[in-house]
Scaffold this motif. Structure first.
Motif, mmCIF file in Angstrom:
data_model
loop_
_atom_site.group_PDB
_atom_site.id
_atom_site.type_symbol
_atom_site.label_atom_id
_atom_site.label_comp_id
_atom_site.label_asym_id
_atom_site.label_seq_id
_atom_site.Cartn_x
_atom_site.Cartn_y
_atom_site.Cartn_z
ATOM 1 N N UNK A 1 0.854 -1.189 0.000
ATOM 2 C CA UNK A 1 0.000 0.000 0.000
ATOM 3 C C UNK A 1 0.884 1.231 0.000
ATOM 4 N N UNK A 2 0.848 1.966 -1.116
ATOM 5 C CA UNK A 2 1.713 3.134 -1.282
ATOM 6 C C UNK A 2 0.886 4.397 -1.080
ATOM 7 N N UNK A 3 0.795 4.858 0.159
ATOM 8 C CA UNK A 3 0.053 6.074 0.446
ATOM 9 C C UNK A 3 0.841 7.023 1.336
ATOM 10 N N UNK A 4 2.117 6.715 1.571
ATOM 11 C CA UNK A 4 2.981 7.577 2.351
ATOM 12 C C UNK A 4 4.269 7.817 1.565
ATOM 13 N N UNK A 5 4.869 8.961 1.793
ATOM 14 C CA UNK A 5 6.131 9.266 1.124
ATOM 15 C C UNK A 5 7.202 8.268 1.536
ATOM 16 N N UNK A 6 8.158 8.049 0.653
ATOM 17 C CA UNK A 6 9.286 7.184 0.965
ATOM 18 C C UNK A 6 9.463 6.024 0.017
ATOM 19 N N UNK A 7 8.461 5.759 -0.838
ATOM 20 C CA UNK A 7 8.580 4.681 -1.817
ATOM 21 C C UNK A 7 8.256 5.245 -3.195
ATOM 22 N N UNK A 8 9.290 5.333 -4.044
ATOM 23 C CA UNK A 8 9.093 5.827 -5.396
ATOM 24 C C UNK A 8 8.945 4.653 -6.356
ATOM 25 N N UNK A 9 8.590 4.891 -7.627
ATOM 26 C CA UNK A 9 8.418 3.773 -8.564
ATOM 27 C C UNK A 9 9.631 2.850 -8.672
ATOM 28 N N UNK A 10 10.868 3.358 -8.703
ATOM 29 C CA UNK A 10 11.998 2.408 -8.750
ATOM 30 C C UNK A 10 12.056 1.469 -7.557
ATOM 31 N N UNK A 11 11.762 1.978 -6.343
ATOM 32 C CA UNK A 11 11.787 1.112 -5.166
ATOM 33 C C UNK A 11 10.659 0.096 -5.231
ATOM 34 N N UNK A 12 9.461 0.527 -5.624
ATOM 35 C CA UNK A 12 8.345 -0.402 -5.736
ATOM 36 C C UNK A 12 8.643 -1.491 -6.760
ATOM 37 N N UNK A 13 9.196 -1.095 -7.895
ATOM 38 C CA UNK A 13 9.548 -2.084 -8.915
ATOM 39 C C UNK A 13 10.598 -3.056 -8.403
ATOM 40 N N UNK A 14 11.535 -2.544 -7.608
ATOM 41 C CA UNK A 14 12.565 -3.412 -7.041
ATOM 42 C C UNK A 14 11.965 -4.416 -6.067
ATOM 43 N N UNK A 15 11.020 -3.983 -5.236
ATOM 44 C CA UNK A 15 10.357 -4.897 -4.309
ATOM 45 C C UNK A 15 9.601 -5.983 -5.067
ATOM 46 N N UNK A 16 8.923 -5.600 -6.136
ATOM 47 C CA UNK A 16 8.185 -6.583 -6.934
ATOM 48 C C UNK A 16 9.127 -7.620 -7.538
ATOM 49 N N UNK A 17 10.302 -7.188 -7.946
ATOM 50 C CA UNK A 17 11.257 -8.114 -8.577
ATOM 51 C C UNK A 17 11.976 -8.986 -7.551
ATOM 52 N N UNK A 18 12.296 -8.414 -6.393
ATOM 53 C CA UNK A 18 13.198 -9.089 -5.467
ATOM 54 C C UNK A 18 12.510 -10.001 -4.454
ATOM 55 N N UNK A 19 11.254 -9.693 -4.099
ATOM 56 C CA UNK A 19 10.623 -10.393 -2.976
ATOM 57 C C UNK A 19 9.521 -11.301 -3.495
ATOM 58 N N UNK A 20 9.719 -12.591 -3.281
ATOM 59 C CA UNK A 20 8.691 -13.558 -3.678
ATOM 60 C C UNK A 20 7.380 -13.233 -2.976
ATOM 61 N N UNK A 21 6.288 -13.391 -3.683
ATOM 62 C CA UNK A 21 4.910 -13.179 -3.223
ATOM 63 C C UNK A 21 4.449 -11.733 -3.315
ATOM 64 N N UNK A 22 5.365 -10.755 -3.388
ATOM 65 C CA UNK A 22 4.904 -9.383 -3.625
ATOM 66 C C UNK A 22 4.511 -9.282 -5.093
ATOM 67 N N UNK A 23 3.232 -9.071 -5.340
ATOM 68 C CA UNK A 23 2.701 -9.125 -6.699
ATOM 69 C C UNK A 23 1.861 -7.910 -7.078
ATOM 70 N N UNK A 24 1.400 -7.139 -6.088
ATOM 71 C CA UNK A 24 0.467 -6.053 -6.371
ATOM 72 C C UNK A 24 0.853 -4.790 -5.605
#
Length: 289
Positions: A127-150
């Motif tokens: 859930x991205x509703x607070x400052x501190x996570x930009x699109x590159x970080x979100x994309x990195x989490x999606x790529x790096x962490x199994x089960x993070x899908x949405x």
């Protein structure tokens, strides 16, 4: 939709009203329910209440629609416990804000979501509703962490953030959902949003907008959306008390009381405005029960 936490005048949770929200969502054609997150006043619930009410929601859904359980915590350790419990209780997915005790570093965010994903072993929404996570970080989490899908994208302007994230996210991203009560849903759909997590009070109208858009009836979707928009504007100005009051008037919850302390109540002018908005919206609402 995100379920409200219904409480009585003494602040006690009304489990029957919570279950009625699940029934309403299932009957009007929603594709799932979410509980408890910011729109559920989760930060004002005791840990035991959170666990018990997640179990209530899963039992009420009874396999009819998926349940996305909110598992955010102030630390990775607390979020991990909520995630393990939710998965064990039968949640289909989990969703979490980043840790909240202090602004986390990128490394702390990564470690936090890794703990959640490892404990849950089911699909994870960020859930991205607070400052501190930009699109590159979100994309990195999606790529790096199994089960993070949405991702549930709520940073303003959300439609622009959705475009930026989808441009960088790979196949590990199963979809990006909009929030903010669906106020930007048509623009977000045009940019590739996969779904939405509004509140419950007009979920039947949200379903009608979604169905018209998916059927290629873009002008009908816009007509329905414009009919709903004045209510959404009042919600964004006055907050969750509007959602609860609409649910009370529709017979879905018994009381519009808030668990959050010191929240501004609706005054007589607000209630008169709501009278008019609901009268205008009535042709779009589905009778319930």
């Amino acid at each position: 939709p995100v379920l409200q936490t219904p409480v009585d005048g003494a602040g006690r949770i009304d489990a029957a009203s919570l279950r009625r929200q699940v029934d309403f969502c299932a009957q009007v054609g929603c594709h799932g329910v979410v509980y408890p997150v910011l729109g559920s006043e989760f930060q004002f619930l005791e840990d035991a209440e959170r666990r018990t009410m997640v179990e209530e929601v899963i039992a009420a859904a009874a396999g009819r629609i998926p349940v996305v359980a909110g598992v955010a915590g102030p630390t990775a350790a607390s979020a991990e416990q909520f995630a393990r419990h939710a998965a064990g209780a039968g949640a289909d997915a989990v969703i979490a804000l980043p840790p909240s005790l202090a602004p986390p570093s990128r490394e702390e965010i990564l470690a936090y979501y890794r703990c959640i994903a490892a404990a849950a072993q089911v699909p994870v929404f960020i859930q991205h509703s607070h400052a501190g996570m930009d699109p590159p970080l979100l994309a990195s989490l999606l790529r790096q962490v199994a089960h993070i899908q949405y991702v549930k994208e709520e940073m303003h302007p959300s439609a622009h953030h959705i475009s930026a994230l989808l441009a960088q996210a790979g196949p590990e991203c199963r979809g990006v959902f909009g929030g903010a009560h669906g106020r930007w849903m048509l623009s977000e759909l045009e940019r590739g949003a996969t779904g939405f997590m509004p509140a419950v009070e007009a979920a039947d109208v949200h379903v009608r907008i979604w169905d018209a858009y998916q059927a290629g009836q873009r002008q009908e979707a816009r007509r329905l959306f414009y009919g709903l928009l004045p209510l959404l504007n009042l919600v964004l100005i006055m907050g969750l008390p509007v959602c609860k009051e609409v649910l009370r008037r529709r017979g879905i919850i018994a009381s519009a009381a808030m668990r959050q302390p010191d929240v501004a109540p609706l005054d007589a002018h607000d209630l008169t405005e709501l009278d008019q908005l609901l009268a205008d919206l009535q042709p779009l609402l589905r009778p319930w029960p």
